[in-house]
Enzyme design. Structure first.
Site, PDB file in Angstrom:
ATOM      1  N   ASP A 139      35.987  56.427  39.559  1.00 21.20           N
ATOM      2  CA  ASP A 139      36.130  56.266  38.119  1.00 21.20           C
ATOM      3  C   ASP A 139      37.397  56.848  37.501  1.00 21.20           C
ATOM      4  O   ASP A 139      38.142  56.135  36.846  1.00 21.20           O
ATOM      5  CB  ASP A 139      34.899  56.848  37.400  1.00 21.20           C
ATOM      6  CG  ASP A 139      34.873  56.488  35.929  1.00 21.20           C
ATOM      7  OD1 ASP A 139      35.127  55.322  35.609  1.00 21.20           O
ATOM      8  OD2 ASP A 139      34.605  57.370  35.090  1.00 21.20           O
ATOM      9  N   CYS A 249      24.985  43.749  28.024  1.00 20.39           N
ATOM     10  CA  CYS A 249      25.550  42.648  28.811  1.00 20.39           C
ATOM     11  C   CYS A 249      25.089  42.715  30.263  1.00 20.39           C
ATOM     12  O   CYS A 249      24.993  41.693  30.941  1.00 20.39           O
ATOM     13  CB  CYS A 249      27.072  42.598  28.700  1.00 20.39           C
ATOM     14  SG  CYS A 249      27.923  44.133  29.082  1.00 20.39           S
TER      15      CYS A 249
HETATM   16  C1  B12 Z   1      38.303  51.799  31.113  1.00 22.88           C
HETATM   17  C2  B12 Z   1      36.868  51.621  31.569  1.00 22.88           C
HETATM   18  C3  B12 Z   1      35.938  51.261  30.603  1.00 22.88           C
HETATM   19  C4  B12 Z   1      36.335  50.818  29.202  1.00 22.88           C
HETATM   20  C5  B12 Z   1      36.936  49.387  29.286  1.00 22.88           C
HETATM   21  C6  B12 Z   1      36.081  48.450  30.149  1.00 22.88           C
HETATM   22  C7  B12 Z   1      36.835  47.316  30.786  1.00 22.88           C
HETATM   23  N1  B12 Z   1      36.132  46.223  31.032  1.00 22.88           N
HETATM   24  O1  B12 Z   1      38.018  47.436  31.072  1.00 22.88           O
HETATM   25  C8  B12 Z   1      34.977  50.936  28.434  1.00 22.88           C
HETATM   26  C9  B12 Z   1      34.901  52.319  27.798  1.00 22.88           C
HETATM   27  C10 B12 Z   1      34.743  49.881  27.346  1.00 22.88           C
HETATM   28  C11 B12 Z   1      33.998  50.856  29.589  1.00 22.88           C
HETATM   29  C12 B12 Z   1      32.686  50.465  29.421  1.00 22.88           C
HETATM   30  C13 B12 Z   1      31.766  50.357  30.451  1.00 22.88           C
HETATM   31  N2  B12 Z   1      31.915  50.777  31.712  1.00 22.88           N
HETATM   32 CO1  B12 Z   1      33.614  51.373  32.398  1.00 22.88          CO
HETATM   33  N3  B12 Z   1      35.280  51.823  33.307  1.00 22.88           N
HETATM   34  C14 B12 Z   1      36.510  51.829  32.918  1.00 22.88           C
HETATM   35  C15 B12 Z   1      37.457  52.160  34.088  1.00 22.88           C
HETATM   36  C16 B12 Z   1      37.836  53.642  33.996  1.00 22.88           C
HETATM   37  C17 B12 Z   1      38.715  51.303  34.197  1.00 22.88           C
HETATM   38  C18 B12 Z   1      38.470  49.781  34.031  1.00 22.88           C
HETATM   39  C19 B12 Z   1      39.771  49.018  33.957  1.00 22.88           C
HETATM   40  O2  B12 Z   1      40.595  49.126  34.847  1.00 22.88           O
HETATM   41  N4  B12 Z   1      39.985  48.253  32.865  1.00 22.88           N
HETATM   42  C20 B12 Z   1      41.210  47.512  32.643  1.00 22.88           C
HETATM   43  C21 B12 Z   1      40.920  46.026  32.694  1.00 22.88           C
HETATM   44  C22 B12 Z   1      42.208  45.218  32.447  1.00 22.88           C
HETATM   45  O3  B12 Z   1      40.493  45.774  34.008  1.00 22.88           O
HETATM   46  P1  B12 Z   1      39.233  44.861  34.362  1.00 22.88           P
HETATM   47  O4  B12 Z   1      38.091  45.217  33.497  1.00 22.88           O
HETATM   48  O5  B12 Z   1      39.050  44.897  35.842  1.00 22.88           O
HETATM   49  O6  B12 Z   1      39.831  43.481  33.881  1.00 22.88           O
HETATM   50  C23 B12 Z   1      39.766  42.354  34.659  1.00 22.88           C
HETATM   51  C24 B12 Z   1      39.263  41.176  33.881  1.00 22.88           C
HETATM   52  O7  B12 Z   1      39.378  41.414  32.516  1.00 22.88           O
HETATM   53  C25 B12 Z   1      40.106  40.063  34.416  1.00 22.88           C
HETATM   54  N5  B12 Z   1      40.933  39.341  33.452  1.00 22.88           N
HETATM   55  C26 B12 Z   1      41.766  39.795  32.540  1.00 22.88           C
HETATM   56  N6  B12 Z   1      42.378  38.786  31.931  1.00 22.88           N
HETATM   57  C27 B12 Z   1      41.917  37.656  32.486  1.00 22.88           C
HETATM   58  C28 B12 Z   1      42.203  36.338  32.241  1.00 22.88           C
HETATM   59  C29 B12 Z   1      41.532  35.362  32.981  1.00 22.88           C
HETATM   60  C30 B12 Z   1      41.866  33.950  32.701  1.00 22.88           C
HETATM   61  C31 B12 Z   1      40.584  35.728  33.958  1.00 22.88           C
HETATM   62  C32 B12 Z   1      39.849  34.705  34.753  1.00 22.88           C
HETATM   63  C33 B12 Z   1      40.298  37.085  34.189  1.00 22.88           C
HETATM   64  C34 B12 Z   1      40.982  38.017  33.450  1.00 22.88           C
HETATM   65  O8  B12 Z   1      41.055  40.592  35.345  1.00 22.88           O
HETATM   66  C35 B12 Z   1      41.171  41.991  35.116  1.00 22.88           C
HETATM   67  C36 B12 Z   1      41.611  42.652  36.397  1.00 22.88           C
HETATM   68  O9  B12 Z   1      40.692  42.393  37.438  1.00 22.88           O
HETATM   69  C37 B12 Z   1      36.491  51.879  35.325  1.00 22.88           C
HETATM   70  C38 B12 Z   1      36.694  52.796  36.537  1.00 22.88           C
HETATM   71  C39 B12 Z   1      37.930  52.412  37.328  1.00 22.88           C
HETATM   72  N7  B12 Z   1      38.753  53.379  37.637  1.00 22.88           N
HETATM   73  O10 B12 Z   1      38.094  51.245  37.645  1.00 22.88           O
HETATM   74  C40 B12 Z   1      35.071  52.074  34.716  1.00 22.88           C
HETATM   75  C41 B12 Z   1      33.983  51.123  35.177  1.00 22.88           C
HETATM   76  C42 B12 Z   1      34.546  49.731  35.119  1.00 22.88           C
HETATM   77  N8  B12 Z   1      32.918  51.228  34.131  1.00 22.88           N
HETATM   78  C43 B12 Z   1      31.766  51.102  34.582  1.00 22.88           C
HETATM   79  C44 B12 Z   1      30.605  51.021  33.758  1.00 22.88           C
HETATM   80  C45 B12 Z   1      29.260  51.197  34.433  1.00 22.88           C
HETATM   81  C46 B12 Z   1      30.739  50.767  32.383  1.00 22.88           C
HETATM   82  C47 B12 Z   1      29.604  50.424  31.401  1.00 22.88           C
HETATM   83  C48 B12 Z   1      28.534  49.510  31.957  1.00 22.88           C
HETATM   84  C49 B12 Z   1      28.990  51.760  30.903  1.00 22.88           C
HETATM   85  C50 B12 Z   1      27.916  51.631  29.842  1.00 22.88           C
HETATM   86  N9  B12 Z   1      26.689  51.279  30.200  1.00 22.88           N
HETATM   87  O11 B12 Z   1      28.164  51.894  28.683  1.00 22.88           O
HETATM   88  C51 B12 Z   1      30.409  49.740  30.250  1.00 22.88           C
HETATM   89  C52 B12 Z   1      30.513  48.213  30.440  1.00 22.88           C
HETATM   90  C53 B12 Z   1      31.314  47.516  29.375  1.00 22.88           C
HETATM   91  C54 B12 Z   1      31.938  46.212  29.881  1.00 22.88           C
HETATM   92  N10 B12 Z   1      31.377  45.069  29.523  1.00 22.88           N
HETATM   93  O12 B12 Z   1      32.950  46.263  30.613  1.00 22.88           O
HETATM   94  C55 B12 Z   1      31.720  50.926  36.086  1.00 22.88           C
HETATM   95  C56 B12 Z   1      31.433  49.459  36.407  1.00 22.88           C
HETATM   96  C57 B12 Z   1      30.674  49.256  37.691  1.00 22.88           C
HETATM   97  C58 B12 Z   1      30.550  47.792  38.019  1.00 22.88           C
HETATM   98  N11 B12 Z   1      29.472  47.422  38.658  1.00 22.88           N
HETATM   99  O13 B12 Z   1      31.423  47.004  37.707  1.00 22.88           O
HETATM  100  C59 B12 Z   1      33.176  51.416  36.502  1.00 22.88           C
HETATM  101  C60 B12 Z   1      33.791  50.700  37.692  1.00 22.88           C
HETATM  102  C61 B12 Z   1      33.050  52.925  36.790  1.00 22.88           C
HETATM  103  C62 B12 Z   1      32.450  53.196  38.163  1.00 22.88           C
HETATM  104  N12 B12 Z   1      33.186  53.875  39.027  1.00 22.88           N
HETATM  105  O14 B12 Z   1      31.351  52.811  38.497  1.00 22.88           O
HETATM  106  N13 B12 Z   1      34.539  51.169  30.747  1.00 22.88           N
HETATM  107  S1  SF4 Z   2      27.092  44.139  25.427  1.00 17.90           S
HETATM  108 FE1  SF4 Z   2      29.092  44.170  24.419  1.00 17.90          FE
HETATM  109  S2  SF4 Z   2      29.138  46.131  23.385  1.00 17.90           S
HETATM  110 FE2  SF4 Z   2      27.539  46.283  24.959  1.00 17.90          FE
HETATM  111  S3  SF4 Z   2      28.581  47.102  26.791  1.00 17.90           S
HETATM  112 FE3  SF4 Z   2      28.608  44.885  26.944  1.00 17.90          FE
HETATM  113  S4  SF4 Z   2      30.595  44.348  26.056  1.00 17.90           S
HETATM  114 FE4  SF4 Z   2      30.174  46.410  25.368  1.00 17.90          FE
HETATM  115  S1  SF4 Z   3      25.239  37.232  32.418  1.00 13.63           S
HETATM  116 FE1  SF4 Z   3      25.869  35.252  33.296  1.00 13.63          FE
HETATM  117  S2  SF4 Z   3      28.020  35.055  32.737  1.00 13.63           S
HETATM  118 FE2  SF4 Z   3      27.473  37.197  32.445  1.00 13.63          FE
HETATM  119  S3  SF4 Z   3      28.035  38.161  34.369  1.00 13.63           S
HETATM  120 FE3  SF4 Z   3      25.882  37.603  34.550  1.00 13.63          FE
HETATM  121  S4  SF4 Z   3      25.932  35.555  35.530  1.00 13.63           S
HETATM  122 FE4  SF4 Z   3      27.992  35.962  34.752  1.00 13.63          FE
END
Ligand code: B12
Ligand code: SF4
Ligand code: SF4
Length: 354
Positions: A139, A249
């Protein structure tokens, strides 16, 4: 014999240590992740998580952090809940804490087991391989754990951006081991979301401008855990009774029906007092009380003031006029963000009275 291969023994050891998922990727196996991270940051979607920006060149790829890395071992530990996390959604008087934070701090549990696996690998591989090095992460390090886990075949990044596994759904904590060893990679995960959009439809704050792209500034997890100032007014009602994180979600994802709680690591068993805490109890906490209640929990990191702010937003949404005296007492709190939230909550509760 195939069974004797280091990769097979590694996976067997990971399972023994409580990881339900383990896969291997070449260090360069998630080439688009870095580019997408940079776009996400450029769009400001990280809000005030400045730490995401500070080490972006380390975060963008394994080699960005450690040029010598050759392979990534991605690991997942299940925390699948026994009960439906959405069942308390309409319970005004209680606060909802997201499942991941109801037990002990996963950083400690996962890190301990990653280190154990690392020690095992060092001992096993050291015998008939040249010297090598490894680093373990969970993380907090500048590592993109989700795309790496996808590349290692643990599952795929769903439309909510979390990793979904066909076997374990999305209730998986992720961890990673970077190593200079050349290990045989697994086949990457395949997106199996199809036409489903349940997570997007369920999101109370419309935090996905597009599928697979999260605007953290709209996400309740960010707003209640990471964001330090007053919670923007436009999200206050939608937060409902969530006082720490959000599970919606994940909870609606059809793949989670395969995520049997039986796979969950027993270490993450929820603490009874964190499953459905009374808002009245939370609102009454001072600094010392907060530290006592949340000792050993990841929640302690946010501190008392953010937690009281969150509980006040939930109180304002509770429809429970009985909370009014406690809310009123917080109008004179030493913290300005708490005072602001108390003012808002009181105006909501007063409307009830009227
Ligand atoms: C910052 C962070 C957050 C932030 C931002 C989340 C986010 N999605 O980025 C916040 C505070 C909102 C957050 C929330 C949560 N988090 Co968090 N978080 C992180 C952290 C530290 C970094 C994530 C990151 O790199 N984000 C930057 C974005 C750019 O990266 P990404 O999400 O992978 O984005 C990808 C997609 O968006 C996609 N994408 C982007 N643009 C496009 C365009 C197209 C066309 C396509 C197809 C795809 C695409 O590609 C990107 C790269 O792969 C990780 C730990 C880690 N070091 O990885 C934990 C982590 C992701 N979190 C985790 C968890 C559990 C949560 C929550 C469920 C906690 C909760 N219950 O409240 C929520 C879920 C919210 C959600 N829907 O994502 C877990 C997820 C485990 C898993 N099974 O995936 C992690 C991995 C921590 C862990 N070690 O377990 N988190
Ligand atoms: S349902 Fe929406 S507000 Fe809640 S963790 Fe997922 S993205 Fe964030
Ligand atoms: S709820 Fe549906 S769209 Fe969202 S991650 Fe799960 S399978 Fe994919």
């Amino acid at each position: 014999m195939a069974q004797d291969k280091l990769e097979h023994r590694l996976k067997a050891k990971a399972a023994e240590l409580g990881f339900v998922a383990c896969g291997i990727a070449h260090a360069g196996a998630a080439p688009r992740a870095g580019e997408r991270l940079h776009q996400w940051l450029a769009d400001g979607r990280h809000g005030d998580m400045i730490w995401m920006e500070e080490r972006k060149h380390h975060r963008e790829s394994p080699a960005g952090l450690w040029p010598e890395v050759r392979s990534v071992i991605a690991l997942g530990m299940s925390y699948a809940p026994k009960d439906d996390p959405l069942r308390l959604a309409d319970e005004g008087g209680v606060g909802r804490i997201s499942v991941y934070a109801q037990g002990p701090d996963y950083h400690d549990v996962v890190k301990r087991q990653l280190k154990a696996l690392g020690r095992w690998l060092a001992a096993e591989a050291g015998r008939d391989l040249p010297p090598f090095d490894l680093k373990v992460f969970v993380d907090t390090a500048p590592v993109m754990e989700k795309p790496l886990a996808e590349a290692a075949g643990l599952g795929w990044q769903g439309k909510h951006t979390n990793l979904v596994s066909r076997e374990h759904g999305s209730w998986l904590f992720l961890g990673a081991i970077y190593t200079t060893l050349d290990l045989e990679p697994d086949r990457g995960g395949v997106d199996t979301c199809g036409s489903c959009d349940a997570c997007q439809t369920a999101c109370p704050t419309a935090a996905f401008p597009r599928p697979y792209q999260l605007d953290a500034r709209r996400c309740i997890s960010y707003l209640t855990i990471e964001h330090a100032g007053p919670i923007p007014h436009e999200f206050r009602a939608a937060i409902g009774n969530r006082i720490y994180g959000c599970d919606d979600c994940l909870a609606v994802c059809p793949w989670n029906k395969f995520a049997a709680a039986a796979n969950a690591n027993l270490a993450f068993h929820p603490r009874a007092e964190l499953v459905a805490p009374e808002l009245a109890d939370i609102l009454a906490l001072d600094d010392a009380g907060f530290r006592q209640v949340f000792a050993g929990s990841p929640i302690k990191r946010i501190g008392r003031d953010k937690m009281i702010r969150n509980a006040l937003i939930a109180a304002g949404n509770s429809g429970d006029a009985g909370l009014t005296p406690l809310v009123r007492s917080l109008l004179s709190d030493q913290n300005a963000v708490v005072r602001d939230a108390a003012d808002w909550a009181l105006s909501r509760l007063d409307t009830l009275d009227a």
